[in-house]
Design an enzyme around this catalytic site. Structure first.
Site, PDB file in Angstrom:
ATOM      1  N   ASN A   7       0.858  -1.193   0.000  1.00 49.96           N
ATOM      2  CA  ASN A   7       0.000   0.000   0.000  1.00 49.96           C
ATOM      3  C   ASN A   7       0.892   1.239   0.000  1.00 49.96           C
ATOM      4  O   ASN A   7       1.658   1.457   0.947  1.00 49.96           O
ATOM      5  CB  ASN A   7      -0.905  -0.049   1.239  1.00 49.96           C
ATOM      6  CG  ASN A   7      -1.843   1.131   1.281  1.00 49.96           C
ATOM      7  OD1 ASN A   7      -1.424   2.255   1.028  1.00 49.96           O
ATOM      8  ND2 ASN A   7      -3.094   0.909   1.604  1.00 49.96           N
ATOM      9  N   HIS A  10       1.097   6.220   1.732  1.00 52.81           N
ATOM     10  CA  HIS A  10       1.851   7.157   2.573  1.00 52.81           C
ATOM     11  C   HIS A  10       3.018   7.824   1.862  1.00 52.81           C
ATOM     12  O   HIS A  10       3.624   8.749   2.397  1.00 52.81           O
ATOM     13  CB  HIS A  10       2.260   6.482   3.879  1.00 52.81           C
ATOM     14  CG  HIS A  10       1.048   6.124   4.688  1.00 52.81           C
ATOM     15  ND1 HIS A  10      -0.003   7.003   4.849  1.00 52.81           N
ATOM     16  CD2 HIS A  10       0.680   4.991   5.324  1.00 52.81           C
ATOM     17  CE1 HIS A  10      -0.953   6.418   5.568  1.00 52.81           C
ATOM     18  NE2 HIS A  10      -0.563   5.201   5.856  1.00 52.81           N
ATOM     19  N   HIS A  43      -5.556   3.632  -1.539  1.00 50.95           N
ATOM     20  CA  HIS A  43      -6.872   3.948  -0.977  1.00 50.95           C
ATOM     21  C   HIS A  43      -7.256   5.335  -1.484  1.00 50.95           C
ATOM     22  O   HIS A  43      -6.598   6.322  -1.150  1.00 50.95           O
ATOM     23  CB  HIS A  43      -6.769   3.924   0.557  1.00 50.95           C
ATOM     24  CG  HIS A  43      -8.077   4.085   1.262  1.00 50.95           C
ATOM     25  ND1 HIS A  43      -8.221   3.860   2.616  1.00 50.95           N
ATOM     26  CD2 HIS A  43      -9.316   4.459   0.825  1.00 50.95           C
ATOM     27  CE1 HIS A  43      -9.485   4.082   2.981  1.00 50.95           C
ATOM     28  NE2 HIS A  43     -10.163   4.453   1.907  1.00 50.95           N
ATOM     29  N   ARG A  45      -9.382   7.949  -0.825  1.00 52.37           N
ATOM     30  CA  ARG A  45     -10.294   8.377   0.242  1.00 52.37           C
ATOM     31  C   ARG A  45     -11.178   9.521  -0.232  1.00 52.37           C
ATOM     32  O   ARG A  45     -10.800  10.305  -1.103  1.00 52.37           O
ATOM     33  CB  ARG A  45      -9.500   8.827   1.476  1.00 52.37           C
ATOM     34  CG  ARG A  45      -8.772   7.698   2.176  1.00 52.37           C
ATOM     35  CD  ARG A  45      -8.202   8.180   3.503  1.00 52.37           C
ATOM     36  NE  ARG A  45      -9.226   8.253   4.508  1.00 52.37           N
ATOM     37  CZ  ARG A  45      -9.398   7.360   5.489  1.00 52.37           C
ATOM     38  NH1 ARG A  45      -8.583   6.344   5.600  1.00 52.37           N
ATOM     39  NH2 ARG A  45     -10.360   7.498   6.363  1.00 52.37           N
ATOM     40  N   ARG A  49      -7.008  12.717   1.193  1.00 45.61           N
ATOM     41  CA  ARG A  49      -5.926  13.184   2.072  1.00 45.61           C
ATOM     42  C   ARG A  49      -4.539  12.731   1.620  1.00 45.61           C
ATOM     43  O   ARG A  49      -3.534  13.282   2.017  1.00 45.61           O
ATOM     44  CB  ARG A  49      -6.176  12.767   3.515  1.00 45.61           C
ATOM     45  CG  ARG A  49      -6.022  11.282   3.763  1.00 45.61           C
ATOM     46  CD  ARG A  49      -6.063  10.948   5.228  1.00 45.61           C
ATOM     47  NE  ARG A  49      -7.378  11.128   5.803  1.00 45.61           N
ATOM     48  CZ  ARG A  49      -7.789  10.501   6.917  1.00 45.61           C
ATOM     49  NH1 ARG A  49      -6.955   9.703   7.560  1.00 45.61           N
ATOM     50  NH2 ARG A  49      -8.992  10.666   7.385  1.00 45.61           N
ATOM     51  N   GLU A  70      -8.626   0.476  -2.546  1.00 47.22           N
ATOM     52  CA  GLU A  70      -9.519   0.468  -1.383  1.00 47.22           C
ATOM     53  C   GLU A  70     -10.407   1.706  -1.489  1.00 47.22           C
ATOM     54  O   GLU A  70      -9.929   2.793  -1.834  1.00 47.22           O
ATOM     55  CB  GLU A  70      -8.706   0.546  -0.094  1.00 47.22           C
ATOM     56  CG  GLU A  70      -7.744  -0.604   0.081  1.00 47.22           C
ATOM     57  CD  GLU A  70      -6.695  -0.314   1.147  1.00 47.22           C
ATOM     58  OE1 GLU A  70      -6.651   0.816   1.680  1.00 47.22           O
ATOM     59  OE2 GLU A  70      -5.907  -1.210   1.433  1.00 47.22           O
ATOM     60  N   THR A 101      -8.126   3.302   8.633  1.00 40.60           N
ATOM     61  CA  THR A 101      -9.375   2.550   8.608  1.00 40.60           C
ATOM     62  C   THR A 101      -9.573   1.788   9.919  1.00 40.60           C
ATOM     63  O   THR A 101      -8.838   0.842  10.215  1.00 40.60           O
ATOM     64  CB  THR A 101      -9.369   1.556   7.426  1.00 40.60           C
ATOM     65  OG1 THR A 101      -8.860   2.234   6.282  1.00 40.60           O
ATOM     66  CG2 THR A 101     -10.767   1.041   7.144  1.00 40.60           C
ATOM     67  N   GLU A 151     -11.016  -9.446   2.983  1.00 38.32           N
ATOM     68  CA  GLU A 151      -9.737  -9.114   3.625  1.00 38.32           C
ATOM     69  C   GLU A 151     -10.032  -8.945   5.109  1.00 38.32           C
ATOM     70  O   GLU A 151     -10.849  -8.100   5.493  1.00 38.32           O
ATOM     71  CB  GLU A 151      -9.142  -7.837   3.039  1.00 38.32           C
ATOM     72  CG  GLU A 151      -7.811  -7.485   3.697  1.00 38.32           C
ATOM     73  CD  GLU A 151      -7.098  -6.303   3.056  1.00 38.32           C
ATOM     74  OE1 GLU A 151      -7.352  -6.011   1.864  1.00 38.32           O
ATOM     75  OE2 GLU A 151      -6.294  -5.667   3.758  1.00 38.32           O
ATOM     76  N   HIS A 213      -3.685  -4.743   7.789  1.00 39.98           N
ATOM     77  CA  HIS A 213      -3.756  -3.607   8.705  1.00 39.98           C
ATOM     78  C   HIS A 213      -2.825  -3.798   9.891  1.00 39.98           C
ATOM     79  O   HIS A 213      -2.954  -4.768  10.636  1.00 39.98           O
ATOM     80  CB  HIS A 213      -5.174  -3.323   9.216  1.00 39.98           C
ATOM     81  CG  HIS A 213      -5.360  -1.851   9.470  1.00 39.98           C
ATOM     82  ND1 HIS A 213      -4.881  -1.225  10.585  1.00 39.98           N
ATOM     83  CD2 HIS A 213      -5.911  -0.877   8.700  1.00 39.98           C
ATOM     84  CE1 HIS A 213      -5.137   0.065  10.506  1.00 39.98           C
ATOM     85  NE2 HIS A 213      -5.752   0.315   9.367  1.00 39.98           N
TER      86      HIS A 213
HETATM   87  N1  PXP Z   1      -5.829  -3.168   4.023  1.00 35.59           N
HETATM   88  C1  PXP Z   1      -6.807  -2.226   4.075  1.00 35.59           C
HETATM   89  C2  PXP Z   1      -8.167  -2.599   3.603  1.00 35.59           C
HETATM   90  C3  PXP Z   1      -6.550  -0.920   4.535  1.00 35.59           C
HETATM   91  O1  PXP Z   1      -7.549  -0.007   4.595  1.00 35.59           O
HETATM   92  C4  PXP Z   1      -5.229  -0.587   4.917  1.00 35.59           C
HETATM   93  C5  PXP Z   1      -4.902   0.805   5.346  1.00 35.59           C
HETATM   94  O2  PXP Z   1      -5.076   1.669   4.270  1.00 35.59           O
HETATM   95  C6  PXP Z   1      -4.239  -1.588   4.823  1.00 35.59           C
HETATM   96  C7  PXP Z   1      -4.573  -2.875   4.397  1.00 35.59           C
HETATM   97  C8  PXP Z   1      -2.816  -1.321   5.182  1.00 35.59           C
HETATM   98  O3  PXP Z   1      -2.687  -1.037   6.542  1.00 35.59           O
HETATM   99  P1  PXP Z   1      -1.301  -0.570   7.119  1.00 35.59           P
HETATM  100  O4  PXP Z   1      -0.981   0.755   6.489  1.00 35.59           O
HETATM  101  O5  PXP Z   1      -1.536  -0.470   8.585  1.00 35.59           O
HETATM  102  O6  PXP Z   1      -0.286  -1.611   6.739  1.00 35.59           O
END
Ligand code: PXP
Length: 267
Positions: A7, A10, A43, A45, A49, A70, A101, A151, A213
């Site tokens: 992901n 960031h 994601h 959003r 953001r 996402e 999330t 998931e 997550h």
């Molecule tokens: N899976 C989903 C569905 C999420 O919403 C997120 C956060 O955007 C992640 C995985 C990744 O989470 P993390 O950034 O804590 O690894």
């Protein structure tokens, strides 16, 4: 084999700290491929953001890897996803005031909306995954709806792991602050059992099962070792470590840990 979706939100979070043009998440795509990632996850959003529409469009158009977006079930966002046609859309709950999330999507409550989204996106060739808590009720509902994947939210597992292995969580998650180590250990074991049972139930319902997550180098092994988990989506910890290690090394390190853990998967 357990696949790794990285992901990259960031990278865009850092860009937005200055609201200029770097670092650009699109530039990460080649590195993800080089490092052996199996999927790009972003994601989009509602408040934009981090990832913007321009990022999502360029990532879907140019990625060498499958793209998993996402998103909330907001109709305006679903319109965008239907146009973009990524490989997969993962439906998540979204609240503007949350930092990340929190909790899974309530599939029972939003069954009707999800049913329509599933029909529409599948019709556009987009697979649908639901980001849900490891709850029997939610998994049964997802199975009945016939989505392609679920998931499982590993946030509670990750928070318990952090609370046991550092002092940080005692301030961030006051709910755990009164618990002694024995209680934390018991709760962690129970959460892992719940995740194992949930994966099993998901498989019985004919669903592909992913997890994500809060996963990091320290806590990912136990999740990989759950039989039936086929994909992990990991963002924050990989991007955080990339500041020190470089993005390619940070992904390769996660891949290595995942691949080594798979060898010890028990059936
Ligand atoms: N899976 C989903 C569905 C999420 O919403 C997120 C956060 O955007 C992640 C995985 C990744 O989470 P993390 O950034 O804590 O690894």
């Amino acid at each position: 084999m357990v696949k790794l979706g990285v992901n990259i939100d960031h990278i865009a979070t850092l860009r937005e700290a200055r609201q200029i043009n770097e670092p650009d998440p699109v530039m990460a795509l080649g590195i993800l491929k080089e490092a052996g990632a199996d999927q790009v996850t972003i994601h989009l959003r509602e408040d934009r953001r981090h990832i913007h529409d321009r990022d999502a469009r360029l990532i879907v158009e140019t990625s060498f890897l499958p793209v998993n977006i996402e998103c909330s079930i907001n109709p305006e966002i679903i319109d965008i996803i239907a146009q973009l046609k990524p490989h997969r859309a993962t439906l998540v709950p979204e609240r503007r005031e949350e930092v990340t999330t929190e909790g899974g999507l309530d599939v029972v409550k939003y069954r009707k909306e999800i049913e329509e989204i599933l029909k529409r996106l599948n019709g556009e060739g987009v697979e649908v995954s639901l980001f849900i808590d490891p709850s029997r009720e939610q998994i049964l509902e997802a199975g009945e709806l016939g989505v392609q994947m679920i998931e499982l939210h590993t946030g509670r597992y990750a928070n318990l792991h952090l609370a046991l292995n550092s002092n940080l969580n005692r301030t961030h998650h006051p709910i755990f602050s009164d618990w002694d180590r024995e209680r934390l250990k018991r709760e962690l074991e129970q959460e892992l059992r719940l995740l194992r049972d949930s994966v099993l139930l998901g498989k019985e319902m004919g669903l592909a099962v992913a997890a994500g997550h809060g996963l990091n180098y320290q806590n990912v092994r136990e999740i990989v070792q759950i039989p039936g988990v086929e994909e992990l989506n990991i963002g924050h910890s990989i991007i955080a470590n990339s500041i020190f290690l470089g993005l390619k090394n940070a992904i390769e390190k996660m891949k290595r840990i995942i691949d080594e853990s798979v060898k010890f998967q028990t059936d």
